[in-house]
Write a protein that holds these residues in place. Structure first.
Motif, PDB file in Angstrom:
ATOM      1  N   VAL A   8      38.555  85.855  55.926  1.00 19.13           N
ATOM      2  CA  VAL A   8      38.417  86.364  57.339  1.00 19.13           C
ATOM      3  C   VAL A   8      39.598  87.244  57.639  1.00 19.13           C
ATOM      4  O   VAL A   8      39.259  88.372  58.406  1.00 19.13           O
ATOM      5  CB  VAL A   8      38.627  85.080  58.356  1.00 19.13           C
ATOM      6  N   LEU A   9      40.895  86.797  57.429  1.00 18.10           N
ATOM      7  CA  LEU A   9      42.032  87.483  57.510  1.00 18.10           C
ATOM      8  C   LEU A   9      41.914  88.951  56.842  1.00 18.10           C
ATOM      9  O   LEU A   9      42.206  90.254  57.503  1.00 18.10           O
ATOM     10  CB  LEU A   9      43.099  87.005  57.152  1.00 18.10           C
ATOM     11  N   SER A  12      39.560  91.102  58.776  1.00 17.81           N
ATOM     12  CA  SER A  12      40.005  91.693  59.821  1.00 17.81           C
ATOM     13  C   SER A  12      41.075  92.671  59.670  1.00 17.81           C
ATOM     14  O   SER A  12      41.010  93.870  60.491  1.00 17.81           O
ATOM     15  CB  SER A  12      40.921  90.273  60.661  1.00 17.81           C
ATOM     16  N   THR A  16      40.291  96.383  61.063  1.00 13.64           N
ATOM     17  CA  THR A  16      41.689  97.161  61.873  1.00 13.64           C
ATOM     18  C   THR A  16      42.060  98.243  61.311  1.00 13.64           C
ATOM     19  O   THR A  16      42.224  99.454  61.984  1.00 13.64           O
ATOM     20  CB  THR A  16      42.764  96.108  61.824  1.00 13.64           C
ATOM     21  N   LEU A  49      33.495  93.666  59.666  1.00 13.46           N
ATOM     22  CA  LEU A  49      34.254  92.452  60.189  1.00 13.46           C
ATOM     23  C   LEU A  49      33.553  90.975  59.943  1.00 13.46           C
ATOM     24  O   LEU A  49      34.387  90.133  59.917  1.00 13.46           O
ATOM     25  CB  LEU A  49      34.618  92.843  61.704  1.00 13.46           C
ATOM     26  N   TRP A 122      41.761  77.873  62.662  1.00 15.35           N
ATOM     27  CA  TRP A 122      40.802  79.034  62.962  1.00 15.35           C
ATOM     28  C   TRP A 122      39.369  78.751  63.327  1.00 15.35           C
ATOM     29  O   TRP A 122      38.943  79.561  64.650  1.00 15.35           O
ATOM     30  CB  TRP A 122      40.763  79.935  61.763  1.00 15.35           C
ATOM     31  N   ALA A 126      37.541  79.455  67.083  1.00 10.14           N
ATOM     32  CA  ALA A 126      36.620  80.664  67.137  1.00 10.14           C
ATOM     33  C   ALA A 126      35.271  79.788  67.673  1.00 10.14           C
ATOM     34  O   ALA A 126      34.590  80.424  68.516  1.00 10.14           O
ATOM     35  CB  ALA A 126      36.089  80.930  65.500  1.00 10.14           C
ATOM     36  N   THR A 231      31.720  88.832  67.118  1.00  8.37           N
ATOM     37  CA  THR A 231      32.757  89.216  66.353  1.00  8.37           C
ATOM     38  C   THR A 231      34.342  89.107  66.778  1.00  8.37           C
ATOM     39  O   THR A 231      35.197  88.717  65.941  1.00  8.37           O
ATOM     40  CB  THR A 231      32.776  90.984  65.948  1.00  8.37           C
ATOM     41  N   HIS A 235      37.311  86.800  65.263  1.00  7.41           N
ATOM     42  CA  HIS A 235      38.649  87.595  65.200  1.00  7.41           C
ATOM     43  C   HIS A 235      39.711  87.328  66.326  1.00  7.41           C
ATOM     44  O   HIS A 235      40.039  88.512  66.713  1.00  7.41           O
ATOM     45  CB  HIS A 235      38.461  88.919  64.579  1.00  7.41           C
ATOM     46  N   TRP A 236      39.483  86.272  67.049  1.00  6.05           N
ATOM     47  CA  TRP A 236      40.115  85.992  68.216  1.00  6.05           C
ATOM     48  C   TRP A 236      41.613  86.314  67.926  1.00  6.05           C
ATOM     49  O   TRP A 236      42.413  86.652  69.141  1.00  6.05           O
ATOM     50  CB  TRP A 236      39.842  84.641  68.522  1.00  6.05           C
ATOM     51  N   ASN A 238      43.086  88.930  66.480  1.00  6.39           N
ATOM     52  CA  ASN A 238      43.261  90.143  66.428  1.00  6.39           C
ATOM     53  C   ASN A 238      43.045  90.940  67.477  1.00  6.39           C
ATOM     54  O   ASN A 238      42.082  91.328  67.974  1.00  6.39           O
ATOM     55  CB  ASN A 238      42.356  90.886  65.295  1.00  6.39           C
ATOM     56  N   VAL A 241      40.316  93.985  67.796  1.00  3.59           N
ATOM     57  CA  VAL A 241      38.889  93.696  68.074  1.00  3.59           C
ATOM     58  C   VAL A 241      38.581  93.745  69.681  1.00  3.59           C
ATOM     59  O   VAL A 241      37.439  94.220  69.883  1.00  3.59           O
ATOM     60  CB  VAL A 241      38.389  92.540  67.388  1.00  3.59           C
TER      61      VAL A 241
END
Length: 547
Positions: A8-9, A12, A16, A49, A122, A126, A231, A235-236, A238, A241
């Protein structure tokens, strides 16, 4: 679970990079490219993403893999460095300088526990965000339904049906009014309805409002909007986003306006602009920008929308070609950016002739799996061994392959190569493994470094002569046994036990050339060439035997 978080990272980070790219370059072609293109081009980033597709070699994937290797090396270098030795009792005598002493470590710190469960943290956050957004949407829908009134005016309903037929909307759309909302809006995925604040508006405003909302429905903007919200939930952490979500919402309205006015003449575009101005004058108590598609968003966006209407020009073929080229470039960039994935290549078991070998119970129903040729290794063989409910016996071999012999009736065994490290996973199929022989794992005569994790299982290692391997074991609720034919020459042994009862109940079992204290034991002849580190997080028996 932490492997999922790494993925996930990496997604992200890839997303980004693309978001920043669009924010930098969009102003350069904002007036030249269609708003429809500027709206849908974000889908490339949304897909980047959400979906971990990646080539074998990618920018972000390489960064994460190299970072992981550095962390693994640092972790391995510092293993046991922070153990505080407990001094032996006074009557034992002076301990030589080359002795490794047993200590009792404290329980795992909260930082360690949290770090091992970051993936779970995470995922929980989410899910909380997703549930919150769904709950807000459900509350909004209930609010609208509670105060709405169905429109029964035949002329208005006919107008709604005619406009829908003109733009190709085949599903019937219902029409309601609710004086508490602040703007005309579209609700519903499969049973769509348009809700107006009032019917006290000019006929042309009504027609353009209906046309605008039906255009949103035809383009499935509600699905797009919720895909973006999902999405953001994943990616809460980041902030980019969230910026992307705001920009997509703005581009949604601009592209919808463009879709509406492209079939209008100059007078029609002016009337449509007046409709937007009139919509801003409507006042209601409830506004929602997450779950519905509204006619107006803000004064700043309205100014931009009116400017786009005034400056509207149909795009030339050259402009369309440039948009297609830029789309292709962004897709290539998203692929090159890539993502972190677990590039494991499991080795499939192959059944050998039963006459070749049998296990300790006399069973000849054995399976053997082997690695590739390891003779080209120039430094040391790196092995991670994970044992869950079962037993494994480490044996030497003259072969250039890492081999595992086991009975498929009792065990699942997998050899996997990851970043030039061999990962051996052993799990028992039955809760009671007393009837099964241990898995035989043959290691070539190559300097090896083993990281062993034992949970509800047994680990047995027959040390070869002049062994110079390094073995680090973490064990809980199991048994560990070493056997040596040369009195553990060249060894450096360190035992760390969290269970004090481990020492009190005459564990471990060791030869007489080991010295024992109230807190454990040490080996007095160690030179450090062969290291054996053992960390016990639960009650586990340890035996050092001789051939």
């Amino acid at each position: 679970m932490n492997e999922l978080l790494k993925m996930v990272l990496s997604l992200s980070l890839s997303g980004t990079m693309l978001i920043i790219m669009l924010f930098i370059f969009k102003p350069l072609f904002r007036e030249k490219m269609s708003h429809r293109w500027q709206y849908y081009v974000w889908l490339i980033i949304v897909v980047r993403l959400l979906i971990p597709f990646t080539p074998e070699i990618s920018l972000v994937g390489t960064v994460f893999q190299e970072t992981e290797l550095v962390i693994e090396r640092v972790t391995e270098t510092n293993t046991f460095d922070k153990v505080d030795p407990i001094q032996p009792i006074e009557n034992v005598g002076t301990i030589p300088n080359d002795i490794s002493i047993i200590g009792v470590t404290s329980l795992s710190s909260p930082v360690v526990v949290i770090s091992k469960n970051l993936g779970l943290i995470w995922l929980v956050i989410a899910l909380i965000f997703i549930i919150r957004k769904v709950t807000i949407y459900q509350g909004f829908v209930k609010y609208i339904k509670a105060g709405r009134e169905e429109v029964s005016d035949i002329e208005l309903l006919n107008t709604l049906a005619q406009i829908g037929e003109q733009i190709g909307v085949k599903r019937p759309v219902e029409l309601y009014i609710n004086s508490l909302i602040s703007s005309p809006l579209l609700l519903g995925f499969f049973r769509p309805c348009i809700v107006l604040p009032t019917l006290d508006i000019p006929k042309r405003d009504f027609e353009y409002t209906i046309l605008h909302e039906l255009t949103h429905y035809k383009r499935k903007d509600m699905f797009y909007k919720w895909l973006v919200q999902i999405t953001i939930c994943f990616h809460w952490f980041n902030p980019f986003v969230y910026l992307m979500g705001q920009k997509i919402s703005q581009d949604c309205e601009l592209s919808c306006d463009e879709e509406v006015i492209k079939a209008l003449d100059e007078r029609g575009r002016r009337e449509y602009g007046d409709t937007l101005l009139h919509a801003m004058a409507l006042v209601g108590a409830y506004k929602d920008t997450i779950s519905s598609v509204t006619l107006n968003e803000s004064k700043e966006l309205l100014r931009e929308r009116l400017g786009a209407i005034i400056n509207f020009r149909k795009k030339s073929k050259a402009t369309k070609f440039v948009m297609l080229t830029l789309t292709f470039i962004l897709i290539i960039c998203s692929i090159v950016a890539g993502a972190y994935t677990i590039k494991n290549t499991p080795i499939q078991p192959t059944n050998k002739n039963s006459s070749n070998f049998t296990n300790g119970t006399g069973s000849n129903n054995l399976t053997q799996i082997s690695s590739g040729d390891l003779s080209g290794i120039s430094t040391e063989l790196s092995i991670s061994l994970d044992i869950d409910n079962g037993g494994v016996q480490i044996l030497p071999t003259t072969s250039n392959e890492l081999q595992a012999n086991y009975d498929e009736q009792y065990y699942n065994v997998q050899l996997t190569n990851k970043h030039d490290r061999w990962i051996v996973t052993i799990s028992g199929k039955e809760e009671n493994m007393g009837q099964a022989a241990e898995v035989e794992l043959y290691i070539p005569d190559i300097k090896a470094k083993m990281e062993v994790d034992v949970l509800n299982g047994d680990f047995s290692y027959n040390l070869p002569q002049n062994c110079q391997n390094e073995v680090s074991i973490t064990a809980a609720n199991g048994g560990i046994q070493f056997t040596s034919s040369d009195h553990y020459a060249n060894s450096d042994i360190l035992l760390v036990a969290q269970e004090k009862a481990f020492i009190q109940y005459e564990e471990p079992i060791y030869p007489n050339y080991f010295n024992k204290t109230d807190t454990g034991f040490y080996y007095k002849n160690g030179t450090g060439q062969n290291k054996i580190n053992i960390s016990l997080t639960g009650y586990t028996s340890v035996e050092f035997q001789e051939l």
